[in-house]
Design an enzyme around this catalytic site. Structure first.
Site, PDB file in Angstrom:
ATOM      1  CD  GLU A 437      -1.950   1.262   3.138  1.00 20.82           C
ATOM      2  OE1 GLU A 437      -1.726   0.270   3.864  1.00 20.82           O
ATOM      3  OE2 GLU A 437      -2.564   2.250   3.524  1.00 20.82           O
ATOM      4  CG  ASP A 517      -3.770   2.104   9.761  1.00 23.34           C
ATOM      5  OD1 ASP A 517      -3.995   1.321   8.797  1.00 23.34           O
ATOM      6  OD2 ASP A 517      -3.410   3.276   9.593  1.00 23.34           O
ATOM      7  CG  ASP A 519      -7.362   4.306   6.510  1.00 21.08           C
ATOM      8  OD1 ASP A 519      -8.590   4.106   6.661  1.00 21.08           O
ATOM      9  OD2 ASP A 519      -6.840   5.439   6.391  1.00 21.08           O
TER      10      ASP A 519
END
Ligand code: 0RA
Length: 653
Positions: A437, A517, A519
């Site tokens: 990511e 986390d 997200d």
């Protein structure tokens, strides 16, 4: 030594028969994987299914309607039913009781029962003696003839004769076993896995009450985790359950339960507004994930009948392009369940039905069912044909996009995505690619990796939610195109235009690496949804993994500890915090970006130290339902799901 039911005594001498028996069970212990698939999570749970199957057989024969499963403290399992009870009478030829034969002779399960219509018998069809062989302790209790009988075994061998231990006005069988931890590499039972299987069995076999209770722990109110499943309408309710969060296109669930050439066939289906195809097929209660002749017959019958109706209706006259088989299955949820006397299972995981005569049986069943329904419900029929036309139109629009992906992949080497930092090695078996990511974490991963076998593919921002996107949007999406190209896989075979071709796959490990986390976990779910809907074969081959970066770094002077859980954090504080001058620093890693390249390598990427979580599909139907719920349109069921599961704090799909 107590008397046996027929007055004989078990003198403990082994006859030739006994010795043969022990050899049989010894073979199971020597090569357990041959009998139960594997000695990991799957095999461990398979033992329970094998025992339940016997109770289900008893229910299918009409003698049992209640099955209870207990996960006991210490991870032993008890399966109880209210059937006739395993026969306990003496067997002259075998020189032991029928119960002992069932429990100690491979494949002996059905031997004493000629009247019942036995079809279940488990994926590997090995019977309960195999469970006995792989258990350090097994206790069988039978209520029958007004009495309670009991016998105990250790690694498959009886350690007591069959004994009468009391009286009973009920009938039934109760089997408790403890899997042998010297054979299985895991010993802990997963409640979710067993519970999902019981739910599935309840839908597949209407009218049986199946209960599960976890006696290992209690919640705040002192209650054990418990579920009971019962379905009065079977597959119809199964489809409704799977589609609970989808928008139905027609009111009814189309359903048939029939018998053709003495093969019982049951089918239920419904169209919804989604773009995915969710067909789940079963043979003798076994999920045939590789499909087979029953699925082929279903597809053929469905396509032919709908096509004939659509042609006759004139609705296709203005269509400028062809309709393919796929178009009839977009937004279709269906369950097919057949009971086959002598199933031939083929394929890698032995979950592909090979019996050629079953194809026509299912073809006829679905054709008759659909033809009737369409005739009687013209409004619904038009809705379905419109959905098919929409699917064909979308596929047409998607073709160009997909062909672009395809063509790029054919020109292998030349067309790798610019953002991919490839590895040096070319052997897919040793190569891995990290889907990371964000560009910045991607940069760190590129510095930290071992470039010989580790490739890095940074993904920008959130990837597309494929659950809500039409096909052409999926194939036009830059990040998704990059994933196809980087992996070197192509889409579509002659048989199935959506099937994935893995012949040229470039990595046997595809590792999702995101921030630890909320997200990050959302992005992981989005990527997993994409793989589940479009690259299921990657998951089925065991190629998809999730990286587990640490949550904390506890540091004092030159000593430091990485921690993945709260307990580890507390332990590290305890360990390093000793002494007067504490000087302890605790860092909470919110994102991958907070680690430097060396830290990321040490904790998350170095094969010698990292933990990778392999993504597996325990139940295709349940995974389908969960992805559509988590990523689909409706919010309330998602909240309910998360609240329900938060109590147990583990969500595994
Ligand atoms: C053989 C014959 C009969 C029942 C069973 C086996 C039986 C096995 C299991 C295993 C778990 N639960 C079970 N319930 C029944 C028929 C006996 C008769 O004719 O009464």
């Amino acid at each position: 030594m107590s008397d046996l039911p027929n007055g004989k005594q078990n003198n403990g001498n082994y006859s030739a028969d006994n010795i043969q028996v022990l050899e049989g069970l010894e073979a199971v212990r020597k090569r357990p994987a041959m009998y139960i698939g594997d000695v990991s999570v799957k095999g461990l749970h398979h033992l329970v299914y094998e025992v339940i199957d016997n109770s289900i057989d008893e229910a299918l024969a009409g003698h049992c309607d209640h099955i209870q499963v207990f996960i006991n403290e210490g991870n032993s399992i008890t399966v109880s039913d209210n059937g006739r009870g395993i026969p306990t009478d003496w067997h002259e030829k075998e020189g032991k009781s029928a119960l002992e034969v069932v429990m100690t002779v491979l494949h002996a399960g059905g031997k004493f029962d000629h009247d019942s219509y036995k079809v279940s018998g488990g994926l590997h069809g090995v019977g309960v003696s195999c469970v006995n062989a792989l258990s350090t302790k097994l206790r069988a209790e039978v209520h029958r003839n007004g009495k309670i009988y009991m016998q105990e075994y250790v690694i498959g061998k009886p350690v007591t004769p069959i004994q009468e231990i009391g009286e009973s006005d009920k009938t039934g069988t109760s089997i408790t076993f403890l899997p042998d931890s010297s054979i299985f590499i895991v010993s802990e039972y997963n409640y979710e896995i067993l519970s999902s299987r019981l739910r599935e069995l309840a839908y597949l076999n209407k009218g049986i009450k199946l209960e599960i209770t976890d006696l290992r722990e209690t919640d705040e109110e002192g209650n054990h985790r418990h579920d009971d499943y019962y379905s009065s309408e079977g597959l119809k309710e199964f489809v409704a359950y799977l589609d609970a969060t989808r928008l139905r296109l027609i009111e009814d669930i189309i359903h048939v339960s029939t018998e053709k050439n003495e093969v019982p066939v049951e089918i239920a289906l419904q169209y919804n507004s989604s773009f995915s195809e969710n067909i789940h097929s079963y043979v003798n209660n076994i999920n045939t994930i590789e499909g087979g002749t029953h699925l082929t017959g279903f597809r053929r019958g469905l396509t032919r009948t709908l096509k004939a109706y659509a042609d006759k209706s004139g609705m296709l006259s203005k269509l400028k392009f062809d309709i393919s088989g796929d178009d009839f299955r977009e937004g279709l949820t269906a369950i097919i369940s057949v009971k086959v006397q002598e199933p031939q299972f083929e394929g890698q995981t032995k979950t592909k039905l090979g019996n050629s005569d079953i194809s026509l049986v299912v073809d006829q069943a679905v054709s008759e069912m659909l033809a009737n329904y369409l005739e009687e419900n013209p409004k619904d029929a038009r809705t379905i044909v419109q959905k098919v036309i929409l699917a064909a139109t979308a596929r047409h629009a998607a073709r160009k996009a997909r062909e672009l992906v395809q063509r790029k992949n054919v020109l292998s080497g030349a067309g790798l995505p610019g953002k991919l930092a490839d590895c040096a090695d070319r052997d897919p078996a040793v190569c891995e690619v990290y889907l990371v990511e964000g560009d910045s974490a991607g940069g760190t991963a590129k510095q930290g990796r071992d470039r010989k076998f580790q490739a890095i593919m940074p993904l920008r921002g959130k990837i597309l939610n494929v659950e809500k996107a039409m096909l052409h949007k999926v194939f036009e999406n830059e990040e998704i195109k990059n994933i196809y190209t980087a992996l070197g896989v192509s889409i579509g075979t002659e048989e199935d235009s959506k099937a994935l071709n893995l012949d040229k796959i470039r990595y046997h490990k595809v590792i999702i690496m995101t921030d630890a986390d909320v997200d990050g976990s959302h992005i992981t779910t989005l990527i997993m949804t994409f793989f589940f809907r479009f690259m299921k074969e990657i998951i089925e081959n065991g190629y998809l993994y999730i990286a587990t970066p640490p949550l904390y770094n506890v540091k004092k002077g030159k000593s430091q500890r990485y921690c993945w859980t709260e307990e580890e954090r507390l332990a590290a504080i305890d360990e390093l915090g000793k002494g007067k001058d504490s000087g302890l620093s605790i860092q909470r890693y919110k994102g991958l970006g907070e680690m430097n390249a060396e830290q990321l390598w040490e904790t998350t990427m170095n094969p010698d130290q990292r933990t990778l979580r392999q993504v597996t599909i325990d139940s295709a139907a349940e995974a389908d339902r969960i992805f559509s719920m988590l990523m689909g349109d409706e919010v309330p069921p998602r909240r309910q799901f998360i609240e329900q599961h938060a109590k147990y704090a583990k969500i595994d799909v």
